[in-house]
Design an enzyme around this catalytic site. Structure first.
Site, PDB file in Angstrom:
ATOM      1  N   ILE A 138      32.260  63.236  49.174  1.00 21.87           N
ATOM      2  CA  ILE A 138      32.932  64.475  49.560  1.00 21.87           C
ATOM      3  C   ILE A 138      34.170  64.605  48.673  1.00 21.87           C
ATOM      4  O   ILE A 138      34.673  63.618  48.138  1.00 21.87           O
ATOM      5  CB  ILE A 138      33.301  64.528  51.058  1.00 21.87           C
ATOM      6  CG1 ILE A 138      34.218  63.369  51.458  1.00 21.87           C
ATOM      7  CG2 ILE A 138      32.069  64.560  51.922  1.00 21.87           C
ATOM      8  CD1 ILE A 138      34.653  63.458  52.915  1.00 21.87           C
ATOM      9  N   ASP A 139      34.643  65.841  48.527  1.00 20.63           N
ATOM     10  CA  ASP A 139      35.781  66.106  47.648  1.00 20.63           C
ATOM     11  C   ASP A 139      37.042  65.409  48.135  1.00 20.63           C
ATOM     12  O   ASP A 139      37.195  65.123  49.331  1.00 20.63           O
ATOM     13  CB  ASP A 139      36.076  67.611  47.594  1.00 20.63           C
ATOM     14  CG  ASP A 139      34.933  68.414  47.019  1.00 20.63           C
ATOM     15  OD1 ASP A 139      34.087  67.827  46.332  1.00 20.63           O
ATOM     16  OD2 ASP A 139      34.901  69.636  47.270  1.00 20.63           O
ATOM     17  N   ARG A 140      37.966  65.191  47.209  1.00 20.49           N
ATOM     18  CA  ARG A 140      39.246  64.577  47.557  1.00 20.49           C
ATOM     19  C   ARG A 140      39.977  65.370  48.637  1.00 20.49           C
ATOM     20  O   ARG A 140      40.565  64.791  49.553  1.00 20.49           O
ATOM     21  CB  ARG A 140      40.125  64.490  46.296  1.00 20.49           C
ATOM     22  CG  ARG A 140      41.529  63.978  46.569  1.00 20.49           C
ATOM     23  CD  ARG A 140      42.316  63.837  45.285  1.00 20.49           C
ATOM     24  NE  ARG A 140      43.664  63.364  45.547  1.00 20.49           N
ATOM     25  CZ  ARG A 140      44.542  63.018  44.600  1.00 20.49           C
ATOM     26  NH1 ARG A 140      44.189  63.115  43.331  1.00 20.49           N
ATOM     27  NH2 ARG A 140      45.741  62.592  44.913  1.00 20.49           N
ATOM     28  N   THR A 142      38.711  67.444  50.849  1.00 18.45           N
ATOM     29  CA  THR A 142      37.916  67.632  52.053  1.00 18.45           C
ATOM     30  C   THR A 142      38.063  66.402  52.938  1.00 18.45           C
ATOM     31  O   THR A 142      38.049  65.275  52.443  1.00 18.45           O
ATOM     32  CB  THR A 142      36.433  67.840  51.700  1.00 18.45           C
ATOM     33  OG1 THR A 142      36.302  68.964  50.831  1.00 18.45           O
ATOM     34  CG2 THR A 142      35.597  68.076  52.947  1.00 18.45           C
ATOM     35  N   HIS A 237      31.156  71.097  45.068  1.00 16.68           N
ATOM     36  CA  HIS A 237      31.984  72.203  45.587  1.00 16.68           C
ATOM     37  C   HIS A 237      31.139  73.350  46.156  1.00 16.68           C
ATOM     38  O   HIS A 237      31.612  74.488  46.225  1.00 16.68           O
ATOM     39  CB  HIS A 237      32.900  72.755  44.491  1.00 16.68           C
ATOM     40  CG  HIS A 237      33.866  71.754  43.950  1.00 16.68           C
ATOM     41  ND1 HIS A 237      34.615  71.974  42.797  1.00 16.68           N
ATOM     42  CD2 HIS A 237      34.237  70.519  44.386  1.00 16.68           C
ATOM     43  CE1 HIS A 237      35.370  70.916  42.563  1.00 16.68           C
ATOM     44  NE2 HIS A 237      35.169  70.026  43.510  1.00 16.68           N
TER      45      HIS A 237
END
Length: 299
Positions: A138-140, A142, A237
């Site tokens: 998962i994104d930084r 998020t 994303h």
């Protein structure tokens, strides 16, 4: 000051000492508060298992001492110490095969690009084997459910589950404006952009990879909507771009909001992950963070 690496020390002549006194004698300059956190957080191991500060050691015991720095540690090292505490407090589940965390927003999954250490490196430091790999990403920015595998067998089983489409993920997000009730699926293909400095960005493009996200409205507020997103593909994303391209960027999104970020953290949270592995149904959940404010209702 550089952190000293992991050490495995045999107790020997120090037999009979309490574990905390044994560590204090060997970790000169390390604050006692840090030593006690090492033990409570499971970073210190005795014969491969978790330990208590007051337990008495035997001559043949082998003590794992995690990476550490002395009292004159630089601020970055202190920051790493704080990161370890934050990550350990975020544990949702742990067994012999998995670690599941509710990753805080703003913590990178891996170190690099100016980040000294990430979540993976922090957790590896407390794992006796050091073998810990991401089952997914998962994104930084998020927050939410993130699964890490402790062995190759488990890692391959999770990768196969993702390839076979057996993993069901749901995210909560707060988006700008009134999300249309009729907009339930976005199928825009996505292509990676190359930006100076190596920053990753995606955009909707006819020649991109296929991508699908389903959305449902959870609640409406003043100028914003709480939606739940169900990604059916796993593009970088994906939810952020699909929301923004639909005219309703996620609040706090400084990459895709086009001036509508409103400041604050990205209001995107991986709230639930369900899968069946080796015939066992797993269901991990992470509650909405306080940053979601009035939208922080039970899932």
């Amino acid at each position: 000051m550089h952190a000293k690496p992991v050490q495995i020390v045999e107790v020997g002549e120090a037999a009979g000492q309490r574990l905390d006194n044994f560590l204090i004698a060997r970790l000169k300059g390390v604050p006692k508060s840090r030593i006690y956190r090492m033990v409570r957080g499971g970073e210190v191991r005795v014969n491969g298992g978790r330990a208590k500060t007051g337990q008495r050691l035997a001559a043949a015991d082998r003590v794992r001492i995690p990476p550490h720095t002395g009292a004159d540690a630089s601020k970055p090292s202190a920051d790493l110490d704080q990161l370890a505490v934050a990550v350990l407090h975020a544990l949702i589940h742990e067994d012999e095969d998995l670690i599941v965390v509710d990753k805080p927003s703003g913590i990178a999954v891996h170190g690099g690009s100016g980040v000294r250490a990430g979540l993976v490196e922090t957790l590896r430091a407390r794992e006796p084997t050091g073998r810990l790999e991401l089952a997914h990403r998962i994104d930084r920015d998020t927050s939410g459910v993130l699964v890490l595998a402790k062995n190759r067998r488990t890692l391959l089983a999770w990768h196969e589950a993702f390839r076979a489409g057996r993993v069901r993920k749901s995210y909560d997000a707060v988006v700008e404006g009134e999300w249309p009730a009729a907009l339930r699926t976005v199928r825009s293909p996505l292509r990676r952009l190359t930006i100076a400095g190596g920053e990753r960005r995606m955009r909707v493009a006819a020649d991109g990879q296929s991508a699908r996200t389903d959305f449902e409205v959870v609640a409406r507020g003043e100028g914003a909507t709480h939606v739940r997103a169900f990604p059916k593909t796993g593009r970088t994303h994906q939810i952020r771009v699909h929301a923004a391209s639909s005219g309703h960027p996620i609040l706090g999104d400084d990459k895709y909001a086009r001036g509508k970020a409103r400041g604050g953290r990205l209001l995107l949270h991986a709230s639930r992950l369900r899968v069946e592995i080796d015939g066992v149904a797993l269901d991990f959940r992470a509650p909405l963070p306080a940053a979601f404010g009035d939208f922080a209702t039970p899932s």
